[in-house]
Scaffold this motif. Structure first.
Motif, mmCIF file in Angstrom:
data_model
loop_
_atom_site.group_PDB
_atom_site.id
_atom_site.type_symbol
_atom_site.label_atom_id
_atom_site.label_comp_id
_atom_site.label_asym_id
_atom_site.label_seq_id
_atom_site.Cartn_x
_atom_site.Cartn_y
_atom_site.Cartn_z
ATOM 1 N N VAL A 1 0.745 -1.137 -0.231
ATOM 2 C CA VAL A 1 0.136 0.092 -0.108
ATOM 3 C C VAL A 1 0.912 1.172 0.003
ATOM 4 C CG1 VAL A 1 -0.280 -0.093 2.661
ATOM 5 C CG2 VAL A 1 -1.996 1.313 1.163
ATOM 6 N N TRP A 2 0.484 2.385 -0.734
ATOM 7 C CA TRP A 2 1.248 3.457 -0.842
ATOM 8 C C TRP A 2 0.179 4.743 -0.950
ATOM 9 C CZ3 TRP A 2 0.782 0.243 -4.724
ATOM 10 C CH2 TRP A 2 0.381 0.810 -6.064
ATOM 11 N N ARG A 3 0.820 5.824 -0.688
ATOM 12 C CA ARG A 3 0.032 7.055 -0.968
ATOM 13 C C ARG A 3 0.613 7.871 -2.327
ATOM 14 N NH1 ARG A 3 -0.467 9.980 4.991
ATOM 15 N NH2 ARG A 3 -1.876 8.404 6.177
ATOM 16 N N THR B 1 0.586 8.923 -6.415
ATOM 17 C CA THR B 1 0.473 8.170 -7.891
ATOM 18 C C THR B 1 1.453 7.303 -8.046
ATOM 19 O OG1 THR B 1 1.636 9.939 -8.881
ATOM 20 C CG2 THR B 1 -0.654 10.428 -8.891
ATOM 21 N N ASP B 2 2.673 7.288 -7.540
ATOM 22 C CA ASP B 2 3.754 6.141 -7.849
ATOM 23 C C ASP B 2 4.178 5.715 -6.598
ATOM 24 O OD1 ASP B 2 3.738 7.063 -10.506
ATOM 25 O OD2 ASP B 2 4.936 8.864 -9.883
ATOM 26 N N ALA B 3 4.556 4.368 -7.086
ATOM 27 C CA ALA B 3 5.151 3.421 -5.576
ATOM 28 C C ALA B 3 6.519 3.167 -6.014
ATOM 29 C CB ALA B 3 4.092 2.435 -5.475
ATOM 30 N N SER C 1 -3.988 1.370 -2.991
ATOM 31 C CA SER C 1 -3.857 2.893 -2.936
ATOM 32 C C SER C 1 -4.327 3.646 -1.848
ATOM 33 C CB SER C 1 -4.404 3.600 -4.410
ATOM 34 O OG SER C 1 -5.645 3.373 -4.459
ATOM 35 N N SER C 2 -4.888 2.944 -0.821
ATOM 36 C CA SER C 2 -5.372 3.324 0.312
ATOM 37 C C SER C 2 -5.194 2.407 1.331
ATOM 38 C CB SER C 2 -6.613 4.095 0.121
ATOM 39 O OG SER C 2 -7.552 3.184 0.209
ATOM 40 N N GLU D 1 -8.261 0.097 1.429
ATOM 41 C CA GLU D 1 -8.484 -0.787 0.712
ATOM 42 C C GLU D 1 -7.414 -2.033 1.322
ATOM 43 O OE1 GLU D 1 -7.031 0.299 -3.188
ATOM 44 O OE2 GLU D 1 -8.370 1.696 -3.704
#
Length: 329
Positions: free
Chosen positions: A156-158, A160-162, A180-181, A184
């Motif tokens: 999981v990340w905040r 647009t990119d990881a 993305s959250s 989720e």
């Protein structure tokens, strides 16, 4: 810490001198470094989930700044090491120093150190990463894929990119689940915790709040503590603490430890040398014996059982719970 010599590559039993040969901006202020020995020789192998302690210049007070960063590259007889560092503009300055490094710069590092290794007898490995906490999880996933171990990655990340997402997709295929959250992630994790095969071990790295939530959810689902493993970001969220007095039982000396100053720094200021590396409560190098008094343990190295004994502490981050602490020094 044993001082390095002028020899390239491996220089002594505790440290290395490496050269920055490549640097890549991944995303979201994350810079990936490729470090090699000066003569191109093979570097020491390491356990998945290991980290390097890098010498990152000095503080404004002239004290050495050393930060720990998880290793992301291949672990068996590697010709290079890789670490990925997210720029923290509000941090202690180590990440800014690393982001300013130029190709060809020599960097002194520890040898690889492991406090977050996989359990090789696990039937399945459930790997959970949050943000830049993906770095040790990538190392775990790489080894699991290489050796044919059963594993799943939740990432999981905040934004647009990881970081390292493309690499994880190539390694994991359908075993990777991305979110993305956190909402989720929680929606997926709750049922997943109940469906894992008996003998699964859980590993998580990311922000402290996420780790606490994952650990709480796993325990609520009946997971024993022995099958839950985590790595927090060293040195994050530590308040300055209250002032106290530290007494050395061997010499009879007593020193005041001000708020915002560590026991390690206080002892150094009075000419007392304590072995140390990371200064973040991660590596375990500055462990010192406690003779009397209660310790407010704030390190990521000692086990819960060791902390409960109260007979040792990490001088770089831990403090006294009361007004006085006696050390067997």
């Amino acid at each position: 810490m044993t001082a390095t010599t002028d020899a390239p590559g491996v220089t002594d039993t505790k440290s290395l001198t490496l050269v920055l040969t490549e640097a890549t901006m991944l995303c979201g202020g994350v810079r990936s470094l490729r470090l090699e020995s000066a003569d191109g020789s093979t570097l020491p192998s390491f356990t998945p989930g290991s980290h390097l302690v890098l010498d990152c210049g000095t503080t404004p007070q002239g004290m050495p700044r050393r930060n720990s960063y998880s290793m992301t590259g291949p672990e068996l007889e590697p010709d290079h090491y890789c670490v990925s560092v997210q720029l923290d503009r509000g941090g202690r300055g180590g990440s800014r120093w690393i982001h300013d490094l130029e190709i060809g710069t020599s960097i002194r590092t520890s040898r690889p150190r492991s406090v977050f290794a996989p359990v090789l007898t696990a039937r399945h490995h459930l790997l959970i990463a949050g943000g830049i906490g993906v770095t040790p999880i990538l190392s775990h996933a790489r080894a699991a894929a290489q050796w044919g171990r059963s594993f799943t990655v939740l990432y999981v990340w905040r934004g647009t990119d990881a970081a390292h997402l493309a690499e994880l997709r190539e390694l994991c295929g359908s075993r990777l689940h991305v979110f993305s959250s956190r909402q989720e992630l929680w929606a997926h994790l709750g049922p997943a915790l109940l469906k894992q095969p008996l003998g699964t071990h859980l590993y998580t790295c990311g922000p402290s709040a996420m780790i606490d939530a994952v650990e709480g959810a796993a325990k609520a689902a009946g997971w024993p503590s022995a099958r839950i493993h985590y790595e927090r970001f060293g040195g994050v969220g530590l308040d300055p603490g209250q002032p106290f007095t530290v007494a050395l039982r061997g010499s009879g000396q007593e020193f005041d430890v001000p708020s915002g100053t560590s026991v390690l720094e206080t002892l150094e200021q009075h000419g007392i040398t304590i072995p140390n590396l990371c200064r973040q409560g991660v590596c375990g190098e500055c462990r010192i014996p406690v003779a009397d008094g209660s310790v407010a343990h704030r390190d990521l190295y000692l086990t819960d059982e060791e902390k409960s004994h109260g007979t040792s502490m990490m001088a770089c981050v831990s403090r006294a719970e009361g007004s006085r602490l006696e050390l067997n020094l």
